[in-house]
Motif scaffolding. Structure first.
Motif, mmCIF file in Angstrom:
data_model
loop_
_atom_site.group_PDB
_atom_site.id
_atom_site.type_symbol
_atom_site.label_atom_id
_atom_site.label_comp_id
_atom_site.label_asym_id
_atom_site.label_seq_id
_atom_site.Cartn_x
_atom_site.Cartn_y
_atom_site.Cartn_z
ATOM 1 N N THR A 376 0.837 -1.194 0.000
ATOM 2 C CA THR A 376 0.000 0.000 0.000
ATOM 3 C C THR A 376 0.872 1.244 0.000
ATOM 4 N N ALA A 377 0.635 2.103 -0.963
ATOM 5 C CA ALA A 377 1.280 3.419 -0.997
ATOM 6 C C ALA A 377 0.217 4.448 -0.652
ATOM 7 N N SER A 378 0.448 5.210 0.389
ATOM 8 C CA SER A 378 -0.561 6.167 0.851
ATOM 9 C C SER A 378 -0.013 7.579 0.820
ATOM 10 N N LEU A 379 -0.876 8.494 0.468
ATOM 11 C CA LEU A 379 -0.565 9.928 0.461
ATOM 12 C C LEU A 379 -1.407 10.620 1.512
ATOM 13 N N SER A 380 -0.776 11.493 2.296
ATOM 14 C CA SER A 380 -1.489 12.224 3.343
ATOM 15 C C SER A 380 -1.375 13.720 3.085
ATOM 16 N N ASN A 381 -2.472 14.415 3.250
ATOM 17 C CA ASN A 381 -2.494 15.871 3.158
ATOM 18 C C ASN A 381 -2.828 16.414 4.538
ATOM 19 N N ASN A 382 -1.804 16.749 5.278
ATOM 20 C CA ASN A 382 -1.998 17.274 6.628
ATOM 21 C C ASN A 382 -2.117 18.788 6.656
ATOM 22 N N GLY A 383 -2.145 19.391 5.483
ATOM 23 C CA GLY A 383 -2.425 20.816 5.398
ATOM 24 C C GLY A 383 -3.924 21.049 5.378
ATOM 25 N N VAL A 384 -4.310 22.240 4.949
ATOM 26 C CA VAL A 384 -5.750 22.543 4.894
ATOM 27 C C VAL A 384 -6.145 23.055 3.515
ATOM 28 N N GLY A 385 -5.349 22.702 2.509
ATOM 29 C CA GLY A 385 -5.667 23.084 1.140
ATOM 30 C C GLY A 385 -5.665 21.879 0.231
#
Length: 799
Positions: A376-385
């Motif tokens: 599994t390759a996962s991408l996280s967006n911990n910003g708010v945009g």
């Protein structure tokens, strides 16, 4: 430019509203921005893990943003282990991982030349006999050409200290010139180009070096809130197997690093008189410098605005739009690796500023050849945009895949893609790690994921790489004991093995665990659930041990009920040691870090009990004939120092006490550490060693009972020793001690204090600097015979 900046800022405001950032986030952003200001690479060369100059590496990266790398000659596997039982290659695995952890703190990248650490060496010549001088130079030149450092620093000179240090110091001097010479190791030029390092510095003990620089690590890091010395100590503490280390920096501060310039390229600019770093005064060609300018805000570095993340993001986006850290093919070809480094640093800064990261998570505990694997390759967006995902690429196991993934990530979300692959049947195992210390597969098989992302039309890349083990379906994690040693007292008993297994399959496994050897085979069925770890016992009952166990072995095998090829196999040497102990001897022992004493005493069929510190404080010690303090036992259990009078009273009342070697700072009297003389009479140990494992041993008192009873000791008992004869030999001892053995490396004065024995009251006290634990661990028959004499020494107590 100001109008464009305001327009871009207005656009990004609609996209991006900043969350509250943690101190860790702020430090990561500050570091990423600082890195954009420094295109230079400094390499620190060291012989062993913990020989690197952690203070200088920390300052160069954390204060100046220098790209720092460390290059180690060995994995440090020949040393001692202060935290556990592992030695040799198993210790090398631990130290390699400790080095990775230390480098993470220092901000550097570690690499290894992969030479064997065969123990302490007294000269470069001895080291080169093991490593090969030309081969050492070849490997170092290759790494310099790959990493292209502008400056090299090292702690090691060419004449002092450990032979590995001397050899490393010599080779780095040669490599400085050889790496730039295309005639040297020309076969490498199909992979890398020749490279001229600009400067080479060697650590100096003097403040009077004509040319050099000084780094003071005691300045406080304004971002992390600690001094660079404190950060460097935190890195040093990661080398736990080489401890113990100080817990805090002394009030006087951390040690200042002084370096002397010993080599400089012909065209290198002069080092400024008041240089603060090894890169001061270095210059790049103008056509390169103009393309490596760091982005700014109002002509100020971005690090001054790290608390204004939105403005920083605008500046980074504008830098990418205008092609910062790129050049025409003609200019980029002048220094491609530097452009690649700085462009990747801009990618990193954009990723940190936007709060985007990528991770890889393989299912299962290991990859199994021939079996399917889900990654599994996962991408996280911990910003708010919102972040646009243009492409996700997976690389590993001989393939490159671009799985389907969402085309965008909303703030505070993550997305993932799964890759179903079959691990090639021909892929070689990476476990046990100790068997892969030198073949480049120490940390497992590389798996990488890279995402091409976009914010408001600005493209950047974020990626990660992990290492995952490749293992058999059922792994034999450990077999105990190994080697398997028997003696006359145990030779007619069944062999008893303890085997730890792990199922790496996603399905249950049913099979057989077998022991197979000359004229024998036995086994038992095993049933393991997915990913289960189980320890099972195997007993071999019918075996003519004394006749069979000379220079032979048994195989511990996992296979199916209808066997074809073994799924996993471990070879266990069988050793017969003709060593006997006085009948009825009862021994108490205080181990330091491993089970060597426990296994040796069991092989000798001795009635033995492991003692705790509490036992020493409260138990009736008169129940024992002999008490053993393992090597460095007073360091491993510092409470024993205060309890030492009880141990000496045990001797005075008629017991035998056997103490294995200690370091000078663990044994010698020290008022500041409240450590008195530990022996009944004075013994002062020094740093003297006998490193040649075949160094001559002289029986100074051939008629002494330690050499005659119950086993008659001869020169044959000192054959085939492991690694060295002894460590930290005493330089002074009270005349009441008898010196029984003498030894020395060839051409050096004899050391006579390696085995000291003295009567004390009605008992006897023995101190020995010989490395018996290495011989017992390796199953050396002579080591067992001498150990049996040591624990048998002294009068037999009345029951």
């Amino acid at each position: 430019m100001r109008v464009f900046r305001r327009v871009a800022l207005a656009a990004l405001v609609l996209w991006f509203v900043l969350p509250v950032q943690s101190e860790t986030d702020n430090a990561a952003l500050h570091q990423a921005l600082l890195d954009l200001t420094n295109p230079w690479t400094v390499m620190c060369v060291a012989a062993h893990p913990d020989d690197e100059d952690g203070s200088s590496l920390t300052v160069l990266r954390r204060k100046y943003g220098v790209h720092t790398v460390t290059l180690f000659s060995t994995f440090g596997e020949g040393g001692q282990n202060a935290v556990g039982p592992e030695l040799y290659e198993e210790l090398g695995v631990i130290r390699a991982r400790e080095t990775m952890a230390a480098a993470e703190v220092q901000g550097s990248e570690p690499y290894f030349l992969g030479f064997r650490d065969f123990g302490f060496s007294k000269s470069a010549e001895e080291t080169f006999r093991a490593w090969g001088e030309r081969e050492t130079l070849r490997r170092m030149v290759l790494h310099i050409r790959r990493m292209r450092p502008d400056v090299i620093i090292t702690n090691h000179d060419t004449t002092s200290g450990h032979g590995h240090h001397q050899a490393t110091g010599r080779i780095v001097l040669q490599a400085f010139d050889a790496a730039a010479d295309p005639k040297q190791f020309s076969e490498q030029l199909t992979e890398v180009g020749a490279w001229q390092v600009q400067r080479l510095f060697v650590r100096s003990r003097s403040a009077d070096a004509a040319q050099g620089f000084t780094i003071d690590p005691n300045e406080k890091d304004p971002v992390r809130g600690t001094t660079y010395a404190q950060q460097a100590l935190a890195g040093l503490q990661k080398h736990a197997s080489q401890g113990p280390w100080p817990k805090t920096i002394p009030a006087s501060g951390g040690r200042i690093s002084r370096y002397a310039l010993v080599k400089q390229a012909a065209n290198a600019p002069a080092l400024p008189a008041e240089a603060r770093t090894p890169i001061d005064g270095l210059q790049l060609p103008e056509q390169i410098t103009s393309r490596l300018l760091a982005p700014t805000i109002e002509s100020k570095p971005l690090t001054e605005f790290s608390d204004r993340r939105l403005e920083v993001l605008v500046a980074l986006a504008n830098a990418r739009r205008r092609g910062a850290f790129t050049a025409t093919p003609e200019i980029a070809a002048l220094d491609p690796q530097r452009f690649k480094l700085m462009s990747s640093r801009l990618d990193k800064a954009l990723a940190v500023a936007t709060g985007v990261s990528v991770n890889i998570n393989p299912a299962g505990t290991a990859l199994v050849p021939g079996e399917k694997a889900t990654i599994t390759a996962s991408l996280s967006n911990n910003g708010v945009g919102e972040v646009q995902i243009k492409q996700l690429t997976f690389r590993g196991l001989g393939l490159e895949a671009r799985p389907s993934v969402a085309d965008k990530m909303l703030p505070g979300t993550e997305t993932a893609a799964q890759i179903e692959v079959t691990t090639p049947k021909t892929m070689s195992f990476t476990v046990p790690s100790s068997e892969h210390l030198y073949d480049g597969r120490l940390f497992g098989e590389p798996l990488a994921a890279e995402a091409q992302l976009s914010i408001e039309g600005v493209n950047f890349v974020v990626g990660t790489e992990i290492r995952h083990n490749v293992a058999p379906a059922i792994e034999i994690v450990e077999v105990e004991p190994a080697p398997y040693v028997t003696t006359p007292a145990t030779s007619q008993k069944p062999l008893e093995f303890k085997v730890r297994l792990q199922n790496h399959l996603a399905n249950p496994f049913r099979g057989v665990l077998r022991v197979r050897g000359p004229s024998l085979e036995t086994g038992r069925e095993i049933d393991l659930q997915p990913n289960q770890i189980e320890t099972t016992n195997l007993t071999v009952r019918s075996l003519a041990l004394t006749g069979l166990m000379q220079n032979t072995s048994v195989d511990v095998i996992v296979d199916l009920r209808d066997p074809k090829e073994p799924i996993a196999k471990r070879v266990v040497p069988l050793v017969y040691a003709n060593a006997i102990v006085v009948a009825g001897r009862k021994v108490g022992y205080i181990p330091s870090y491993d089970k060597t004493l426990e296994r040796a005493l069991s092989s000798l069929a001795v009635d033995a009990k492991q003692l705790t510190v509490d036992d020493v404080a409260k138990a009736d010690l008169s129940a024992f004939h002999t008490i053993i303090i393992d090597n460095r036992g007073y360091e491993a259990h510092q409470e024993l120092i205060a309890l030492n009078p009880r141990l000496l009273k045990f001797v005075e009342d008629g017991g035998t006490m056997l103490v294995f070697y200690h370091r000078t700072n663990e044994w010698n009297p020290n008022e500041q550490r409240n450590r008195p003389q530990l022996g009944p009479y004075p013994i002062i140990v020094d740093d003297d060693r006998v490193t040649q494992e075949d160094a001559p041993v002289t029986l100074l008192q051939p008629g002494h009972p330690l050499l005659r009873f119950p086993n008659r000791i001869t020169q044959a008992d000192f054959a085939n020793w492991i690694q060295e004869r002894g460590l930290y030999f005493p330089r002074e001892w009270d005349q009441r001690y008898a010196a029984v053995l003498g030894t020395s490396d060839r051409g050096e004065p004899m050391l006579r204090g390696g085995l000291l024995v003295a009567p004390y009251g009605r008992g006897n006290y023995i101190y020995t600097s010989f490395v018996w634990y290495r011989q017992l661990r390796a199953g050396l028959p002579g080591g067992y015979r001498f150990f049996a004499n040591l624990i048998s020494y002294g009068r037999r107590k009345e029951n």
